[in-house]
Design a protein around this motif. Structure first.
Motif, mmCIF file in Angstrom:
data_model
loop_
_atom_site.group_PDB
_atom_site.id
_atom_site.type_symbol
_atom_site.label_atom_id
_atom_site.label_comp_id
_atom_site.label_asym_id
_atom_site.label_seq_id
_atom_site.Cartn_x
_atom_site.Cartn_y
_atom_site.Cartn_z
ATOM 1 N N GLU A 98 0.828 -1.206 0.000
ATOM 2 C CA GLU A 98 0.000 0.000 0.000
ATOM 3 C C GLU A 98 0.862 1.255 0.000
ATOM 4 N N ALA A 99 1.882 1.264 0.848
ATOM 5 C CA ALA A 99 2.774 2.429 0.919
ATOM 6 C C ALA A 99 3.541 2.604 -0.383
ATOM 7 N N ASP A 100 3.941 1.484 -0.991
ATOM 8 C CA ASP A 100 4.650 1.548 -2.263
ATOM 9 C C ASP A 100 3.737 2.101 -3.356
ATOM 10 N N ALA A 101 2.473 1.681 -3.352
ATOM 11 C CA ALA A 101 1.514 2.204 -4.331
ATOM 12 C C ALA A 101 1.259 3.688 -4.103
ATOM 13 N N LEU A 102 1.207 4.086 -2.833
ATOM 14 C CA LEU A 102 1.038 5.502 -2.511
ATOM 15 C C LEU A 102 2.206 6.313 -3.053
ATOM 16 N N THR A 103 3.415 5.783 -2.870
ATOM 17 C CA THR A 103 4.615 6.463 -3.375
ATOM 18 C C THR A 103 4.583 6.554 -4.893
ATOM 19 N N ALA A 104 4.174 5.465 -5.535
ATOM 20 C CA ALA A 104 4.083 5.466 -6.995
ATOM 21 C C ALA A 104 3.056 6.490 -7.480
ATOM 22 N N GLY A 105 1.960 6.634 -6.749
ATOM 23 C CA GLY A 105 0.950 7.622 -7.110
ATOM 24 C C GLY A 105 1.481 9.043 -7.018
ATOM 25 N N LEU A 106 2.259 9.318 -5.962
ATOM 26 C CA LEU A 106 2.862 10.645 -5.823
ATOM 27 C C LEU A 106 3.873 10.896 -6.940
ATOM 28 N N ARG A 107 4.646 9.857 -7.268
ATOM 29 C CA ARG A 107 5.624 9.990 -8.353
ATOM 30 C C ARG A 107 4.928 10.274 -9.676
ATOM 31 N N GLU A 108 3.834 9.580 -9.935
ATOM 32 C CA GLU A 108 3.081 9.791 -11.168
ATOM 33 C C GLU A 108 2.464 11.191 -11.215
ATOM 34 N N ALA A 109 1.999 11.681 -10.054
ATOM 35 C CA ALA A 109 1.434 13.031 -10.005
ATOM 36 C C ALA A 109 2.488 14.066 -10.365
ATOM 37 N N GLU A 110 3.716 13.875 -9.864
ATOM 38 C CA GLU A 110 4.796 14.801 -10.209
ATOM 39 C C GLU A 110 5.144 14.710 -11.686
ATOM 40 N N ALA A 111 5.184 13.485 -12.223
ATOM 41 C CA ALA A 111 5.473 13.304 -13.651
ATOM 42 C C ALA A 111 4.377 13.953 -14.498
ATOM 43 N N ARG A 112 3.132 13.838 -14.039
ATOM 44 C CA ARG A 112 2.018 14.440 -14.763
ATOM 45 C C ARG A 112 2.143 15.959 -14.763
ATOM 46 N N ARG A 113 2.555 16.515 -13.640
ATOM 47 C CA ARG A 113 2.773 17.962 -13.566
ATOM 48 C C ARG A 113 3.860 18.388 -14.533
ATOM 49 N N GLN A 114 4.913 17.595 -14.611
ATOM 50 C CA GLN A 114 6.003 17.932 -15.528
ATOM 51 C C GLN A 114 5.525 17.898 -16.977
ATOM 52 N N ARG A 115 4.753 16.843 -17.326
ATOM 53 C CA ARG A 115 4.241 16.743 -18.697
ATOM 54 C C ARG A 115 3.303 17.907 -19.024
ATOM 55 N N THR A 116 2.474 18.280 -18.048
ATOM 56 C CA THR A 116 1.547 19.389 -18.254
ATOM 57 C C THR A 116 2.302 20.693 -18.502
ATOM 58 N N HIS A 117 3.373 20.896 -17.735
ATOM 59 C CA HIS A 117 4.152 22.121 -17.898
ATOM 60 C C HIS A 117 4.865 22.133 -19.251
ATOM 61 N N THR A 118 5.355 20.963 -19.678
ATOM 62 C CA THR A 118 5.981 20.875 -20.998
ATOM 63 C C THR A 118 4.975 21.231 -22.082
ATOM 64 N N HIS A 119 3.777 20.677 -21.970
ATOM 65 C CA HIS A 119 2.720 20.951 -22.949
ATOM 66 C C HIS A 119 2.383 22.438 -22.969
ATOM 67 N N TYR A 120 2.308 23.046 -21.785
ATOM 68 C CA TYR A 120 2.000 24.478 -21.696
ATOM 69 C C TYR A 120 3.069 25.312 -22.391
ATOM 70 N N LEU A 121 4.341 24.987 -22.135
ATOM 71 C CA LEU A 121 5.428 25.750 -22.749
ATOM 72 C C LEU A 121 5.447 25.585 -24.265
ATOM 73 N N GLU A 122 5.180 24.369 -24.728
ATOM 74 C CA GLU A 122 5.171 24.130 -26.180
ATOM 75 C C GLU A 122 4.011 24.870 -26.848
ATOM 76 N N GLU A 123 2.852 24.884 -26.182
ATOM 77 C CA GLU A 123 1.718 25.613 -26.717
ATOM 78 C C GLU A 123 1.989 27.118 -26.745
ATOM 79 N N ARG A 124 2.651 27.593 -25.720
ATOM 80 C CA ARG A 124 2.979 29.026 -25.668
ATOM 81 C C ARG A 124 3.961 29.394 -26.779
ATOM 82 N N GLU A 125 4.883 28.455 -27.072
ATOM 83 C CA GLU A 125 5.858 28.704 -28.128
ATOM 84 C C GLU A 125 5.173 28.801 -29.507
ATOM 85 N N ARG A 126 4.132 27.977 -29.706
ATOM 86 C CA ARG A 126 3.435 27.964 -30.987
ATOM 87 C C ARG A 126 2.578 29.205 -31.207
ATOM 88 N N SER A 127 2.096 29.760 -30.120
ATOM 89 C CA SER A 127 1.168 30.892 -30.258
ATOM 90 C C SER A 127 1.900 32.208 -30.488
#
Length: 201
Positions: free
Chosen positions: A172-201
């Protein structure tokens, strides 16, 4: 106590609104519109103002936010650590418990990890339940069952249940850790997408 209530009323919306209406009644008196009944007019306007004033809004209760909860949980984890250090457990269970404790300690270590954890209330709840309820219950049940097993040998060793329980909690604790890691990775991907969209506009 009575003095406090009186002072609170003086500052209340009812008194302030009633006073404002009473002042309007005095203005009517000075202009001659209230006539000989001016005391009743002033009192009546004060009472009307007090009645129409919105009721006092009680302050909303304060509940600790996840960051505050983690501070208290960190203290509780220290208490749990001291309790566990006072026990002698079989090697296999002790090893799994050590891994679990290290994982909890890493999650509660002040810094960016706990900042990420504080943003996930469900994760905070799960970790709190494990530290305050699940682990103590597992270990305490083992200690009590082990004593009874000595009186009735031949039954299933209680350490096997303890090992299985700790394995579940670790997963359970390992899954919790994996969930937090995925949330951080998702934030990173979202920020990358935002920067790329800003570059295109």
């Amino acid at each position: 106590m009575a003095t406090n209530r009186f002072l609170s009323y003086l500052e209340s919306r009812k008194n302030l609104t009633g006073s404002a209406c009473g002042v309007a009644g005095l203005a009517l008196t000075f202009t001659g519109l209230a006539g000989a009944y001016w005391p009743a007019v002033v009192a009546g306007l004060y009472g009307a103002g007090a009645l129409i004033a919105p009721p006092e809004r009680p302050a909303a209760p304060h509940f600790p936010d996840p960051a505050e909860q983690l501070g208290v949980l960190r203290e509780d984890f220290g208490t749990l650590q001291a309790y566990l250090d006072s026990l002698e457990l079989p090697p296999a269970a002790a090893g799994k418990l050590t891994e679990l404790r290290q994982l909890y300690a890493a999650l509660l270590d002040p810094g960016w990890v706990t900042d990420a954890l504080a943003g996930e209330p469900e994760a905070v709840h799960a970790l709190s339940r494990a530290i305050r309820q699940d682990v103590p219950e597992c270990v305490d049940t083992y200690v009590r069952t082990r004593w009874w097993t000595r009186l009735g040998p031949g039954t299933e060793p209680p350490e096997r249940h303890l090992e299985r329980q700790l394995a579940v909690l670790f997963n359970e604790a390992d899954a919790l850790t994996a969930g937090l890691r995925e949330a951080e990775a998702r934030r990173q991907r979202t920020h990358t997408h935002y920067l790329e969209e800003r570059e295109r506009s």
